[in-house]
Scaffold this motif. Structure first.
Motif, PDB file in Angstrom:
ATOM      1  N   ARG A  12      38.370 -40.249  18.364  1.00 22.76           N
ATOM      2  CA  ARG A  12      39.217 -41.013  19.277  1.00 22.76           C
ATOM      3  C   ARG A  12      38.649 -41.144  20.691  1.00 22.76           C
ATOM      4  O   ARG A  12      39.290 -41.702  21.550  1.00 22.76           O
ATOM      5  CB  ARG A  12      40.599 -40.378  19.347  1.00 22.76           C
ATOM      6  N   ASP A  13      37.471 -40.595  20.943  1.00 18.35           N
ATOM      7  CA  ASP A  13      36.914 -40.721  22.294  1.00 18.35           C
ATOM      8  C   ASP A  13      35.456 -41.153  22.242  1.00 18.35           C
ATOM      9  O   ASP A  13      34.785 -41.010  21.218  1.00 18.35           O
ATOM     10  CB  ASP A  13      37.085 -39.419  23.093  1.00 18.35           C
ATOM     11  N   ALA A  14      34.969 -41.682  23.348  1.00 23.14           N
ATOM     12  CA  ALA A  14      33.626 -42.269  23.414  1.00 23.14           C
ATOM     13  C   ALA A  14      32.519 -41.250  23.153  1.00 23.14           C
ATOM     14  O   ALA A  14      31.515 -41.572  22.510  1.00 23.14           O
ATOM     15  CB  ALA A  14      33.423 -42.936  24.771  1.00 23.14           C
ATOM     16  N   ILE A  21      27.626 -41.827  15.866  1.00 23.40           N
ATOM     17  CA  ILE A  21      26.621 -42.882  15.720  1.00 23.40           C
ATOM     18  C   ILE A  21      25.222 -42.290  15.745  1.00 23.40           C
ATOM     19  O   ILE A  21      24.351 -42.680  14.962  1.00 23.40           O
ATOM     20  CB  ILE A  21      26.813 -43.970  16.795  1.00 23.40           C
ATOM     21  N   GLU A  22      24.997 -41.301  16.600  1.00 26.30           N
ATOM     22  CA  GLU A  22      23.686 -40.635  16.653  1.00 26.30           C
ATOM     23  C   GLU A  22      23.353 -39.977  15.307  1.00 26.30           C
ATOM     24  O   GLU A  22      22.245 -40.128  14.780  1.00 26.30           O
ATOM     25  CB  GLU A  22      23.685 -39.595  17.768  1.00 26.30           C
ATOM     26  N   ILE A  23      24.298 -39.252  14.736  1.00 27.94           N
ATOM     27  CA  ILE A  23      24.093 -38.610  13.432  1.00 27.94           C
ATOM     28  C   ILE A  23      23.799 -39.677  12.372  1.00 27.94           C
ATOM     29  O   ILE A  23      22.895 -39.527  11.553  1.00 27.94           O
ATOM     30  CB  ILE A  23      25.323 -37.767  13.042  1.00 27.94           C
ATOM     31  N   SER A  24      24.541 -40.765  12.404  1.00 30.72           N
ATOM     32  CA  SER A  24      24.375 -41.827  11.422  1.00 30.72           C
ATOM     33  C   SER A  24      23.038 -42.534  11.573  1.00 30.72           C
ATOM     34  O   SER A  24      22.377 -42.851  10.579  1.00 30.72           O
ATOM     35  CB  SER A  24      25.531 -42.827  11.532  1.00 30.72           C
ATOM     36  N   TYR A  42      31.459 -54.614  14.463  1.00 27.52           N
ATOM     37  CA  TYR A  42      32.737 -54.102  13.989  1.00 27.52           C
ATOM     38  C   TYR A  42      33.259 -52.942  14.834  1.00 27.52           C
ATOM     39  O   TYR A  42      33.469 -51.833  14.340  1.00 27.52           O
ATOM     40  CB  TYR A  42      32.656 -53.704  12.508  1.00 27.52           C
ATOM     41  N   PRO A  43      33.494 -53.202  16.113  1.00 30.93           N
ATOM     42  CA  PRO A  43      34.003 -52.128  16.984  1.00 30.93           C
ATOM     43  C   PRO A  43      35.381 -51.624  16.559  1.00 30.93           C
ATOM     44  O   PRO A  43      35.780 -50.537  16.956  1.00 30.93           O
ATOM     45  CB  PRO A  43      34.043 -52.782  18.364  1.00 30.93           C
ATOM     46  N   GLU A  44      36.077 -52.386  15.719  1.00 27.55           N
ATOM     47  CA  GLU A  44      37.387 -51.942  15.233  1.00 27.55           C
ATOM     48  C   GLU A  44      37.278 -50.917  14.109  1.00 27.55           C
ATOM     49  O   GLU A  44      38.280 -50.433  13.588  1.00 27.55           O
ATOM     50  CB  GLU A  44      38.214 -53.152  14.762  1.00 27.55           C
ATOM     51  N   SER A  45      36.067 -50.573  13.731  1.00 28.25           N
ATOM     52  CA  SER A  45      35.857 -49.574  12.678  1.00 28.25           C
ATOM     53  C   SER A  45      36.552 -48.265  13.019  1.00 28.25           C
ATOM     54  O   SER A  45      36.698 -47.910  14.184  1.00 28.25           O
ATOM     55  CB  SER A  45      34.362 -49.278  12.511  1.00 28.25           C
TER      56      SER A  45
END
Length: 192
Positions: A12-14, A21-24, A42-45
């Protein structure tokens, strides 16, 4: 298995999103997947983080059906399948675990159980994904039974195919054939 040091929580936070995202991205690079601008779209992900002793070590990304549909087939090279996606659907877009934690079933299963709980809570019946054969086999071994629903093509630098998971069928199968997974799914489904 001991899950006392494992948690799965919605992101829920930046800062947590940046870590997921880094892990991915690292996982994509480790497997030589050409992810392009996937993480900008897809920022709504929706994302969930997998934590061991309060350190994020994995993440799962889900794209929920919108009026524009799901990108899984249209962008993945199967546009003919995009029109057949029911409204109560989502796309399992990314599952990743930090390299030093990969292969630990005790981490993989809680992540999926939280996702499963989300699907039940939201009334999502159909889960779509693009899978390669090794991931498809892994899911089947643990009872997550995706069905191939299109031809295999090169996607993210890997031969892959579109697949569908029906939540009600998964529930019936796991309850009957894998009761130990069902117990764990019920426990972790409440954390998502």
């Amino acid at each position: 298995m001991d899950y006392s040091d494992v948690a799965v929580r919605p992101i829920r936070d930046a800062n947590a999103l940046a870590k997921a995202i880094e892990i991915s991205r690292h996982a994509c690079e480790d497997f030589h997947f050409d992810y392009g601008d996937f993480f900008k779209k897809y920022p709504e992900s929706l994302w969930w983080g997998l934590y061991v002793k309060e350190e994020m070590v994995g993440a799962i990304r889900v794209i929920v059906q919108s009026p524009a549909g799901l990108p899984v087939y249209a962008e993945g090279g199967w546009p003919e399948l995009a029109k057949d996606v029911p409204a109560n659907s989502c796309e399992l877009a990314m599952v990743s675990v930090a390299k030093e934690y990969r292969g630990q079933r005790r981490l993989f299963l809680p992540l999926y159980a939280a996702f499963y709980g989300f699907c039940l809570e939201q009334g999502i019946e159909n889960v779509y994904a693009i899978l390669n054969r090794s991931i498809w086999r892994l899911y089947n071994v643990i009872g997550i039974r995706f069905t191939q629903c299109g031809e295999e093509k090169l996607y993210w630098s890997d031969p892959s195919f579109p697949a569908k998971l029906v939540i009600s069928e998964l529930t019936a199968y796991v309850k009957e054939h894998r009761p130990e997974l069902w117990a764990m799914a019920e426990a972790f489904a409440k954390t998502g």
